[in-house]
Design an enzyme around this catalytic site. Structure first.
Site, PDB file in Angstrom:
ATOM      1  N   LYS A  45     -18.404  -5.478   7.961  1.00 45.89           N
ATOM      2  CA  LYS A  45     -17.198  -6.270   7.680  1.00 45.89           C
ATOM      3  C   LYS A  45     -16.376  -6.428   8.945  1.00 45.89           C
ATOM      4  O   LYS A  45     -16.055  -5.436   9.608  1.00 45.89           O
ATOM      5  CB  LYS A  45     -16.380  -5.562   6.594  1.00 45.89           C
ATOM      6  CG  LYS A  45     -15.306  -6.434   5.988  1.00 45.89           C
ATOM      7  CD  LYS A  45     -14.695  -5.766   4.770  1.00 45.89           C
ATOM      8  CE  LYS A  45     -13.462  -6.525   4.310  1.00 45.89           C
ATOM      9  NZ  LYS A  45     -12.809  -5.893   3.166  1.00 45.89           N
ATOM     10  N   ARG A  78      -2.718  -6.147  -8.212  1.00 43.76           N
ATOM     11  CA  ARG A  78      -1.650  -7.154  -8.113  1.00 43.76           C
ATOM     12  C   ARG A  78      -1.768  -8.120  -9.281  1.00 43.76           C
ATOM     13  O   ARG A  78      -1.636  -7.719 -10.417  1.00 43.76           O
ATOM     14  CB  ARG A  78      -1.734  -7.875  -6.758  1.00 43.76           C
ATOM     15  CG  ARG A  78      -1.234  -7.030  -5.608  1.00 43.76           C
ATOM     16  CD  ARG A  78      -1.623  -7.599  -4.303  1.00 43.76           C
ATOM     17  NE  ARG A  78      -3.068  -7.795  -4.280  1.00 43.76           N
ATOM     18  CZ  ARG A  78      -3.782  -8.112  -3.215  1.00 43.76           C
ATOM     19  NH1 ARG A  78      -3.196  -8.313  -2.092  1.00 43.76           N
ATOM     20  NH2 ARG A  78      -5.083  -8.244  -3.288  1.00 43.76           N
ATOM     21  N   HIS A 113       0.842  -1.209   0.000  1.00 45.08           N
ATOM     22  CA  HIS A 113       0.000   0.000   0.000  1.00 45.08           C
ATOM     23  C   HIS A 113       0.879   1.262   0.000  1.00 45.08           C
ATOM     24  O   HIS A 113       0.614   2.218  -0.712  1.00 45.08           O
ATOM     25  CB  HIS A 113      -0.908   0.043   1.238  1.00 45.08           C
ATOM     26  CG  HIS A 113      -1.897  -1.088   1.318  1.00 45.08           C
ATOM     27  ND1 HIS A 113      -2.106  -1.806   2.477  1.00 45.08           N
ATOM     28  CD2 HIS A 113      -2.731  -1.615   0.395  1.00 45.08           C
ATOM     29  CE1 HIS A 113      -3.037  -2.719   2.268  1.00 45.08           C
ATOM     30  NE2 HIS A 113      -3.431  -2.631   1.007  1.00 45.08           N
ATOM     31  N   SER A 172      -3.099  -7.904   2.921  1.00 47.18           N
ATOM     32  CA  SER A 172      -3.363  -7.767   4.360  1.00 47.18           C
ATOM     33  C   SER A 172      -3.803  -9.109   4.937  1.00 47.18           C
ATOM     34  O   SER A 172      -3.379  -9.491   6.029  1.00 47.18           O
ATOM     35  CB  SER A 172      -4.451  -6.720   4.599  1.00 47.18           C
ATOM     36  OG  SER A 172      -4.032  -5.475   4.132  1.00 47.18           O
TER      37      SER A 172
HETATM   38  O1  PNS Z   1      -9.342  -2.832   0.423  1.00 44.70           O
HETATM   39  P1  PNS Z   1     -10.652  -3.251  -0.170  1.00 44.70           P
HETATM   40  O2  PNS Z   1     -11.489  -3.968   0.859  1.00 44.70           O
HETATM   41  O3  PNS Z   1     -10.466  -4.052  -1.436  1.00 44.70           O
HETATM   42  O4  PNS Z   1     -11.430  -1.888  -0.579  1.00 44.70           O
HETATM   43  C1  PNS Z   1     -12.738  -1.927  -1.122  1.00 44.70           C
HETATM   44  C2  PNS Z   1     -13.345  -0.517  -1.235  1.00 44.70           C
HETATM   45  C3  PNS Z   1     -13.301   0.191   0.085  1.00 44.70           C
HETATM   46  C4  PNS Z   1     -12.544   0.281  -2.250  1.00 44.70           C
HETATM   47  C5  PNS Z   1     -14.816  -0.674  -1.748  1.00 44.70           C
HETATM   48  O5  PNS Z   1     -15.472  -1.617  -0.967  1.00 44.70           O
HETATM   49  C6  PNS Z   1     -15.608   0.634  -1.711  1.00 44.70           C
HETATM   50  O6  PNS Z   1     -15.331   1.548  -2.447  1.00 44.70           O
HETATM   51  N1  PNS Z   1     -16.615   0.705  -0.822  1.00 44.70           N
HETATM   52  C7  PNS Z   1     -17.440   1.895  -0.657  1.00 44.70           C
HETATM   53  C8  PNS Z   1     -18.878   1.668  -1.113  1.00 44.70           C
HETATM   54  C9  PNS Z   1     -19.058   2.007  -2.583  1.00 44.70           C
HETATM   55  O7  PNS Z   1     -18.843   3.117  -3.026  1.00 44.70           O
HETATM   56  N2  PNS Z   1     -19.452   0.990  -3.371  1.00 44.70           N
HETATM   57  C10 PNS Z   1     -19.722   1.163  -4.811  1.00 44.70           C
HETATM   58  C11 PNS Z   1     -18.504   0.938  -5.676  1.00 44.70           C
HETATM   59  S1  PNS Z   1     -17.863  -0.681  -5.591  1.00 44.70           S
END
Ligand code: PNS
Length: 175
Positions: free
Chosen positions: A52, A101, A28, A139
């Protein structure tokens, strides 16, 4: 002719770098470091999702991220809930930054970026390929290794390594 070709006003290019960051890894940090070559400012945004289950609370993740990125003055660390594109608009960000990745990341990232684009066409998603060194760093896999005492010191900032040790030691004690 003077004044005809006016120089464009310099615009601050701001990106949101969202994620769960449970916890932040060197992969990150590498994305942030390289993202700063493209953007003037990066807002690292930690998702607050009560649905979560995470190892670290939002406050702990914020603290770990802040400590890990303290040498970058153009980086802000924040938490958010709700729609990411709405948060990006609120923060005057024009882009969402994500690291990619292996191919296995592609499908979900593709889905998320298309959904975000459908929700707001003004916000662009920019992907940076994860550095080769961090290609297998996640992670989840780090938590798994750390839980059983594996040496993950080269994959995470020092403070995260320490905090993982403390967290798992406390969990073992309370078992
Ligand atoms: O590190 P992660 O868990 O892969 O991140 C996921 C994240 C936070 C980028 C995604 O879950 C997110 O954007 N959540 C916010 C809700 C949202 O906007 N959802 C619509 C687009 S997917």
């Amino acid at each position: 002719m003077p004044g005809l070709y006016r120089k464009a006003e310099p615009m601050q290019r701001t990106a949101i770098y969202p994620g769960s960051f449970d916890p932040v890894t060197n992969g990150h940090i590498d994305i942030v470091r390289r993202g700063l070559k493209l953007f003037d400012r990066i807002i690292v945004t930690i998702l607050h999702n009560p649905a979560k289950q995470t190892l670290f609370s939002v406050d702990e993740r914020l603290e770990l991220m802040e400590l890990s990125l303290k040498k970058y003055p153009d980086v802000e660390v924040a938490a958010f809930d709700g729609l990411l594109v709405d948060y990006a608009v609120k923060r005057n960000a024009h882009a969402i930054l994500r690291g990619m990745r292996a191919v296995s990341d592609f499908e979900l990232e593709f889905q998320m970026s298309l959904m975000n684009r459908r929700l707001n066409r003004e916000i662009q998603t920019v992907f940076l390929m994860t550095g080769l060194q961090w290609i297998f760093t996640s992670s989840s896999i780090i938590k798994e290794a750390a839980r059983f005492g594996g040496d993950i010191s080269r994959m995470v900032p020092q403070v995260v390594n320490q905090r993982l040790k403390e967290k798992f030691a406390a969990m073992r004690e309370s078992d």
